[in-house]
Write an enzyme that holds these catalytic residues in place. Structure first.
Site, PDB file in Angstrom:
ATOM      1  CG  ASP A 145     -13.893  37.582  75.029  1.00  8.66           C
ATOM      2  OD1 ASP A 145     -14.746  36.858  74.500  1.00  8.66           O
ATOM      3  OD2 ASP A 145     -13.858  37.782  76.269  1.00  8.66           O
ATOM      4  CB  SER A 182     -31.964  35.552  73.148  1.00 11.74           C
ATOM      5  OG  SER A 182     -32.633  34.695  74.020  1.00 11.74           O
ATOM      6  CE1 TYR A 233     -29.059  37.525  77.414  1.00 10.02           C
ATOM      7  CE2 TYR A 233     -31.065  36.256  77.069  1.00 10.02           C
ATOM      8  CZ  TYR A 233     -29.758  36.550  76.725  1.00 10.02           C
ATOM      9  OH  TYR A 233     -29.150  35.870  75.693  1.00 10.02           O
ATOM     10  CE  LYS A 291     -28.604  38.843  73.947  1.00 10.26           C
ATOM     11  NZ  LYS A 291     -27.310  39.034  73.295  1.00 10.26           N
ATOM     12  CG  ASN A 301     -32.535  26.333  75.188  1.00 14.77           C
ATOM     13  OD1 ASN A 301     -33.570  26.722  74.675  1.00 14.77           O
ATOM     14  ND2 ASN A 301     -32.308  26.451  76.475  1.00 14.77           N
ATOM     15  CG  HIS A 358     -26.771  27.523  79.529  1.00 12.45           C
ATOM     16  ND1 HIS A 358     -25.844  28.074  78.689  1.00 12.45           N
ATOM     17  CD2 HIS A 358     -27.694  28.499  79.747  1.00 12.45           C
ATOM     18  CE1 HIS A 358     -26.183  29.324  78.399  1.00 12.45           C
ATOM     19  NE2 HIS A 358     -27.299  29.600  79.043  1.00 12.45           N
ATOM     20  CG  PHE A 379     -36.513  24.491  88.958  1.00 16.73           C
ATOM     21  CD1 PHE A 379     -36.572  24.814  90.310  1.00 16.73           C
ATOM     22  CD2 PHE A 379     -35.265  24.360  88.362  1.00 16.73           C
ATOM     23  CE1 PHE A 379     -35.402  25.028  91.051  1.00 16.73           C
ATOM     24  CE2 PHE A 379     -34.099  24.577  89.079  1.00 16.73           C
ATOM     25  CZ  PHE A 379     -34.164  24.903  90.427  1.00 16.73           C
ATOM     26  NE  ARG A 429     -36.194  27.692  86.670  1.00 17.29           N
ATOM     27  CZ  ARG A 429     -35.121  27.326  85.975  1.00 17.29           C
ATOM     28  NH1 ARG A 429     -33.930  27.397  86.526  1.00 17.29           N
ATOM     29  NH2 ARG A 429     -35.223  26.904  84.735  1.00 17.29           N
ATOM     30  CB  SER A 430     -42.119  33.133  88.345  1.00 15.22           C
ATOM     31  OG  SER A 430     -40.951  33.879  88.413  1.00 15.22           O
ATOM     32  CG  ASP A 448     -38.875  28.169  83.659  1.00 15.51           C
ATOM     33  OD1 ASP A 448     -38.195  28.955  82.964  1.00 15.51           O
ATOM     34  OD2 ASP A 448     -38.382  27.441  84.548  1.00 15.51           O
TER      35      ASP A 448
END
Ligand SMILES: NC(=O)c1ccc[n+]([C@@H]2O[C@H](COP(=O)([O-])OP(=O)(O)OC[C@H]3O[C@@H](n4cnc5c(N)ncnc54)[C@H](O)[C@@H]3O)[C@@H](O)[C@H]2O)c1
Length: 344
Positions: A38, A123, A147, A151, A176, A195, A213, A286-287, A289
């Site tokens: 890491d 994810s 993102y 993945k 999640n 988160h 939101f 929010r766009s 979601d």
């Protein structure tokens, strides 16, 4: 800590992070030797007494050579990477570099050393906006942000490498992750934190306003529904995935509970568990979601024999709250001397 060079060893990239540290700890409890790499850029300085920790980039070719030559590495579990969706939209270049290009370098090094087992942190973001919920693994993958694209790109790479070179992989599509292993001091401390559960705990403690939101979604209380899985259940799925790879098979699995919770339900549970009230404001949607993102985890249950044990909303939030109140310091320090480019 010094390790036995003959003992079956798992290399865990990103093992100082939230999910990687929980999975690595469970592996060590199950009798594996664990080597963590890491760079601590997004995690904590982390030197537990149950793993060998090497501070470096997970694609560092020289260090990978040394680890793969020196230890009896059976498999690589890959958690390292960039995780913030918003940042991926603002600066996709670095996401492709960290989440795709470097993974190719890691896979090439594994191949050179004859290591053919790989567990990947994928994810639910690979699905994009689902057309059918609960989501099964056969649901088309249409990520809606960089993102998710990174993945999905790695999943494609893994399938191609499996077909061409015999790589055995498991890609775990987390929904999640939440909660903490309080007893062992392993929990969530992202900076910046995006988160929802840690943000709610922060709002409860600080008195700052928490933003919801949108409350006009097609859900019973109008707020978005997501599938929260306790990090200890995520860790056990990784152990099961490793066992699955012993059969030289590859597969993709959803990891979720199959039960969703709305943002309003989270607010109520955090209020109950903390005994603190939360100031809530409702903002515009929010766009990107979707109303509901809930896993169908049947495949993991059937093929891995995996079932969540800790993932009631009550336990998740109780554990997250206990961990949140702990001081920032990492509890398990041991030898901190391994911060060099040469490992041995
Ligand atoms: N947290 C979630 O809910 C969630 C959901 C779906 C998928 N995932 C995936 O799971 C994985 C772990 O997530 P997390 O929440 O534990 O994240 P995290 O940020 O807590 O952990 C990632 C760790 O990787 C390390 N790292 C990053 N880039 C590195 C590099 N180039 N070299 C070496 N180390 C590096 C960071 O320092 C950090 O310790 C990520 O790949 C993420 O995309 C997480």
């Amino acid at each position: 800590m010094e390790l036995d060079v003959h003992k079956p060893t798992i290399l865990v990239t990103g093992g100082a992070g939230y999910i990687g540290s929980n999975a690595a700890f469970l592996l060590s409890q199950q009798g594996y030797q664990v080597v963590i790499i890491d760079n601590f850029k997004h995690g904590q300085q982390f030197y537990p007494d149950w793993a060998r920790v090497i501070k470096c980039d997970f694609s560092d070719q020289s260090i990978l050579d040394q680890i793969f030559t020196h230890y009896n590495v059976e498999a690589v579990m890959h958690f390292a990477g960039l995780i913030e969706v918003g940042a991926s939209v603002r600066d996709p270049k670095i996401f492709y570099e960290e989440n795709v290009v470097k993974v190719l370098k890691l896979l090439n090094k594994m191949q050179e050393h004859g290591i053919d087992k790989f567990v990947f942190s994928s994810s639910a973001a690979v699905y994009g906006t689902p057309t059918k919920v609960p989501i099964v693994e056969e649901h088309p993958c249409n990520p809606i942000n960089p993102y998710g694209n990174t993945k999905y790109a790695v999943e494609c790479m893994l399938s191609d490498f499996s077909r061409a070179y015999g790589l055995n992989f498991v890609a775990l599509r987390y929904f999640n992750a939440a909660g903490a292993d309080v007893e062992n001091g392993l929990g969530e401390r992202h900076k910046p934190e995006t988160h929802v559960i840690p943000l709610l705990l922060e709002a409860a403690q600080s008195g700052e306003t928490f933003s919801i939101f949108g409350n006009d979604y097609q859900t019973p209380d109008g707020t978005c529904i997501r599938d929260y899985l306790h990090v200890k259940d995520l860790a056990s799925a990784h152990y099961k995935a490793l066992k699955f790879l012993d059969g030289n098979k590859s597969a993709v699995f959803n990891l979720g509970t199959g039960i969703g919770a709305s943002v309003s339900e989270l607010v109520n549970m955090v209020t109950k568990q903390t005994g603190l009230s939360i100031n809530v404001e409702v903002k515009k949607r929010r766009s990107g979601d979707p109303d509901r993102l809930v896993a169908d985890p049947s495949r993991a249950s059937t093929l891995l024999g995996w079932k969540p044990e800790y993932s009631s909303l009550e336990t998740i939030i109780a554990d997250a709250w206990l961990f949140y109140q702990k001081p920032d310091a990492v509890l398990y320090y041991s030898d901190q001397s391994y911060q060099q480019s040469s490992v041995f």
